[in-house]
Design an enzyme around this catalytic site. Structure first.
Site, short mmCIF file in Angstrom:
data_model
loop_
_atom_site.label_atom_id
_atom_site.label_comp_id
_atom_site.label_asym_id
_atom_site.label_seq_id
_atom_site.Cartn_x
_atom_site.Cartn_y
_atom_site.Cartn_z
N LEU A 57 0.83 -1.20 0.00
CA LEU A 57 0.00 0.00 0.00
C LEU A 57 0.86 1.25 0.00
O LEU A 57 1.65 1.46 0.91
CB LEU A 57 -0.90 -0.01 1.23
CG LEU A 57 -1.97 -1.09 1.24
CD1 LEU A 57 -2.72 -1.05 2.57
CD2 LEU A 57 -2.92 -0.94 0.09
N PRO A 58 0.70 2.08 -1.02
CA PRO A 58 1.46 3.34 -1.08
C PRO A 58 0.87 4.37 -0.13
O PRO A 58 0.43 5.43 -0.55
CB PRO A 58 1.28 3.75 -2.55
CG PRO A 58 -0.05 3.20 -2.94
CD PRO A 58 -0.18 1.91 -2.17
N CYS A 59 0.83 4.04 1.12
CA CYS A 59 0.20 4.93 2.08
C CYS A 59 1.00 6.23 2.24
O CYS A 59 0.51 7.19 2.81
CB CYS A 59 0.04 4.24 3.43
SG CYS A 59 1.34 3.10 3.82
N HIS A 60 2.20 6.25 1.68
CA HIS A 60 2.97 7.48 1.77
C HIS A 60 2.39 8.54 0.82
O HIS A 60 2.79 9.69 0.86
CB HIS A 60 4.43 7.19 1.42
CG HIS A 60 4.63 6.62 0.06
ND1 HIS A 60 4.50 5.26 -0.19
CD2 HIS A 60 4.91 7.21 -1.11
CE1 HIS A 60 4.73 5.06 -1.48
NE2 HIS A 60 4.97 6.23 -2.07
N ARG A 61 1.45 8.10 -0.03
CA ARG A 61 0.83 9.05 -0.95
C ARG A 61 -0.46 9.62 -0.37
O ARG A 61 -1.24 10.24 -1.07
CB ARG A 61 0.53 8.38 -2.28
CG ARG A 61 1.78 7.88 -2.98
CD ARG A 61 1.44 7.25 -4.31
NE ARG A 61 2.63 6.62 -4.88
CZ ARG A 61 2.60 5.48 -5.56
NH1 ARG A 61 1.49 4.85 -5.76
NH2 ARG A 61 3.72 4.98 -6.03
#
Length: 114
Positions: A57-61
């Site tokens: 999951l690109p939760c940094h986005r």
DNA sequence: ACCTTGACAGAAT
DNA sequence: AATTCTGCCAAGG
């Protein structure tokens, strides 16, 4: 409607965030039909830390509406910011992305119950 | 079973 | 215009 867990829906949306783009908690919540549950989105993402069985999951986005990396603390150091910069995301200032340029509006989930 | 907390957002002062 | 306060809903103590 897919009666999936609230978390799963959040994860699915987050997983759809394009490279080099960012979205907000509120936008995700809105896409899920619960505009006022933005906080839950953050809570859901927090769970992803413990749950390793989840996909990448690109939760940094995911940032707040001000473009602030409110969850960077959970990435350790400046991992979140560095990752975004690496994707070509421009920063107005430290910990604040230029959402004017990179904001991505999540698409409403389609219940594939046909 | 009740109260507090939280990676937000929008309204109210 | 800036800061404070409240709403939201789920999870943990």
């Amino acid at each position: 409607m897919a009666d999936k867990d609230f978390f799963d829906r959040v994860y699915r949306i987050v997983a759809q965030i394009p490279y080099g783009r960012v979205t907000t908690y509120g936008a995700i919540a809105e896409a899920l039909g619960v505009r006022r549950s933005a906080r839950m989105v953050g809570w859901a993402l927090n769970q992803t830390i413990e749950r390793e069985d989840l996909p990448d999951l690109p939760c940094h986005r995911v940032v707040n509406r001000e473009g602030l990396l409110t969850g960077k603390a959970y990435f350790g150091g400046n991992v979140m910011e560095e990752r975004l910069r690496q994707e070509g995301v421009t920063f107005l200032k430290d910990d604040q992305v230029d959402m004017e340029r990179h904001f991505w509006h999540p698409e409403v989930e389609d219940d594939f119950s046909s």
